[in-house]
Design a protein around this motif. Structure first.
Motif, PDB file in Angstrom:
ATOM      1  N   ALA A 168       0.834  -1.206   0.000  1.00  0.00           N
ATOM      2  CA  ALA A 168       0.000   0.000   0.000  1.00  0.00           C
ATOM      3  C   ALA A 168       0.868   1.255   0.000  1.00  0.00           C
ATOM      4  O   ALA A 168       0.622   2.202  -0.755  1.00  0.00           O
ATOM      5  CB  ALA A 168      -0.928  -0.008   1.211  1.00  0.00           C
ATOM      6  N   LEU A 169       1.887   1.267   0.840  1.00  0.00           N
ATOM      7  CA  LEU A 169       2.794   2.416   0.882  1.00  0.00           C
ATOM      8  C   LEU A 169       3.536   2.569  -0.441  1.00  0.00           C
ATOM      9  O   LEU A 169       3.778   3.685  -0.902  1.00  0.00           O
ATOM     10  CB  LEU A 169       3.795   2.248   2.033  1.00  0.00           C
ATOM     11  N   TRP A 170       3.876   1.434  -1.057  1.00  0.00           N
ATOM     12  CA  TRP A 170       4.553   1.494  -2.354  1.00  0.00           C
ATOM     13  C   TRP A 170       3.658   2.146  -3.401  1.00  0.00           C
ATOM     14  O   TRP A 170       4.111   3.001  -4.174  1.00  0.00           O
ATOM     15  CB  TRP A 170       4.928   0.079  -2.794  1.00  0.00           C
ATOM     16  N   VAL A 171       2.389   1.764  -3.440  1.00  0.00           N
ATOM     17  CA  VAL A 171       1.467   2.333  -4.420  1.00  0.00           C
ATOM     18  C   VAL A 171       1.245   3.824  -4.159  1.00  0.00           C
ATOM     19  O   VAL A 171       1.172   4.633  -5.088  1.00  0.00           O
ATOM     20  CB  VAL A 171       0.125   1.571  -4.415  1.00  0.00           C
ATOM     21  N   ILE A 172       1.154   4.225  -2.881  1.00  0.00           N
ATOM     22  CA  ILE A 172       0.984   5.636  -2.551  1.00  0.00           C
ATOM     23  C   ILE A 172       2.207   6.440  -3.005  1.00  0.00           C
ATOM     24  O   ILE A 172       2.089   7.506  -3.624  1.00  0.00           O
ATOM     25  CB  ILE A 172       0.756   5.811  -1.038  1.00  0.00           C
ATOM     26  N   GLY A 173       3.404   5.916  -2.723  1.00  0.00           N
ATOM     27  CA  GLY A 173       4.617   6.596  -3.171  1.00  0.00           C
ATOM     28  C   GLY A 173       4.712   6.648  -4.682  1.00  0.00           C
ATOM     29  O   GLY A 173       5.138   7.656  -5.260  1.00  0.00           O
ATOM     30  N   TYR A 174       4.301   5.573  -5.324  1.00  0.00           N
ATOM     31  CA  TYR A 174       4.280   5.509  -6.794  1.00  0.00           C
ATOM     32  C   TYR A 174       3.382   6.604  -7.360  1.00  0.00           C
ATOM     33  O   TYR A 174       3.749   7.311  -8.308  1.00  0.00           O
ATOM     34  CB  TYR A 174       3.783   4.104  -7.170  1.00  0.00           C
ATOM     35  N   GLY A 175       2.211   6.798  -6.734  1.00  0.00           N
ATOM     36  CA  GLY A 175       1.303   7.841  -7.192  1.00  0.00           C
ATOM     37  C   GLY A 175       1.866   9.233  -6.975  1.00  0.00           C
ATOM     38  O   GLY A 175       1.689  10.123  -7.812  1.00  0.00           O
TER      39      GLY A 175
END
Length: 424
Positions: free
Chosen positions: A262-269
């Protein structure tokens, strides 16, 4: 002479519609991410294997391919406001389908609900991305790039937040009540959209034939092919292989796996939203085919390096890192570079698309995107089961190399302002 790269003040009415489209997209994205996490966690509790859980999303990806292809034509026929609202309504139905008693939640039934959700998601995404072309105006490429990057980046950040939301709602309300709460919230978003979104947004002035779903633009076709390999390269190791590897090889808990992804996807965004500052807009230049080739070529090296580290985490290349460090560090670097590639592609398709019937080109492009996700998802489960994560990463690197080579045929503007997109 007008500088098409310059960011100019857009029309206030267009800004208002952009905010409405973005709000709709945000609301949908939160429920989409939360639903995925709810299904994964709930069916894991029921004893399903990770690969079996991944297969629950197979129809979600398959119908995404069909929806993007047909949805673009539908948007040009009836308007993007209607396709966006249809997507919102279908997601409400998909959520409610899963609120039936647990005894009725058979695998085919859940796959059908996920298929409906997949159709809804791609109708909503196609409508949102196509709308930006019309609202930002094709004559100002710098503004267009900024708006597309903000929409795409915020969507992915909220999808990551949706992962957190799904886990929290499952713990707080339970599976059924969590779905009911999300359905009620999204129904309110739908009502607001029906009342406020501009009528006939994106409806083509000329009658569109069904054969028009296949793009006749060379640039769109080339970019679509590159996009398919780009997203196949991500999902071939990210969707199934990585979560299972973290759980079984590194002994992470499900909470740790879900939270980290989840944190990876947020950072990706977040990186996607700032991509214009990285890829040239601050130098009064928007990206072109040369940019797409360069960023894809750089990205291709990352999964190859991670694969080398996994094969021998104590080799000379990564002797100071643990296996966990190789995975986390590599994933963070991959995510940052992939986000830039994705945002750059999202700008190029909206820039290349014809203004009249824009959803036709955008729908065709996201059909290729969905095809890449489908191929990547299936390969992720099969390759990991048969050969392990390192082979998944090698295939990812190969796919990215193909995407880079395909990008060599994209148009280049050699530092000059990109031309205004002609009308269909």
């Amino acid at each position: 002479m007008v500088d098409h790269n310059q960011v100019v003040a857009p029309d206030p009415q267009a800004v208002r519609q952009y905010m409405l489209v973005t709000g709709n997209y945000w609301g949908f994205t939160l429920t989409d991410g939360a639903l995925r996490m709810l299904v994964v966690l709930h069916f894991h509790q029921l004893g399903y294997s990770p690969l079996s859980i991944a297969m629950l999303f197979l129809f979600y990806e398959i119908f995404g391919v069909v929806t993007n292809l047909v949805g673009g034509w539908l948007g040009a026929r009836i308007g993007l406001n209607r396709t966006m609202n249809i997507g919102l309504a279908m997601q409400v139905v998909a959520l409610l389908m899963l609120t039936v008693p647990a005894s009725l939640l058979s695998v085919p039934y859940v796959m059908a609900a996920q298929a409906l959700s997949g159709i809804a998601k791609d109708l909503n995404k196609m409508s949102a991305k196509s709308s930006i072309k019309l609202l930002a105006g094709s004559g100002h490429q710098g503004s267009l790039y900024k708006w597309v990057a903000l929409l795409t980046g915020s969507k992915n950040a909220l999808k990551g937040a949706g992962f957190f939301l799904g886990g929290a709602l499952l713990a707080w309300l339970g599976f059924r009540d969590a779905l009911l709460a999300m359905a009620a919230a999204l129904a309110l978003v739908l009502v607001g959209s029906l009342l406020t979104l501009k009528k006939d947004l994106g409806k083509a002035k000329q009658k569109t034939r069904f054969s028009d779903i296949f793009s006749k633009s060379r640039a769109v076709n080339i970019l679509s092919a590159a996009r398919m390999f780009l997203f196949g390269a991500r999902d071939v190791w990210f969707v199934v292989a990585l979560p299972v590897f973290l759980s079984t090889q590194l002994n992470w808990t499900h909470t740790q796996v879900g939270g980290f992804l989840a944190l990876w996807v947020i950072g990706y965004g977040a990186v996607q939203a700032f991509a214009p500052k990285v890829t040239g807009r601050t130098r009064d230049q928007v990206p072109d085919g040369r940019s797409a080739f360069g960023w894809a070529a750089v990205l291709a090296a990352i999964p190859l390096m991670i694969a080398m580290g996994i094969a021998d985490p104590w080799s000379g290349l990564v002797k100071t890192l643990s296996l966990e460090g190789v995975i986390i560090g590599g994933l963070l670097l991959f995510g940052a570079l992939f986000a830039i590639n994705s945002s750059l592609h999202s700008f190029l398709i909206v820039s290349y698309a014809k203004e009249d019937g824009v959803s036709l080109d955008v729908g065709f492009y996201y059909m290729a995107n969905a095809m890449g996700r489908l191929v990547g998802t299936v390969l992720s489960g099969w390759l990991f089961q048969e050969y392990g994560l390192a082979v998944c990463l090698l295939v990812s690197s190969l796919f990215l190399g193909v995407a880079a080579v395909i990008s060599l045929w994209l148009p280049r503007h050699n530092g000059k302002p990109m031309p205004v997109t002609p009308k269909r």
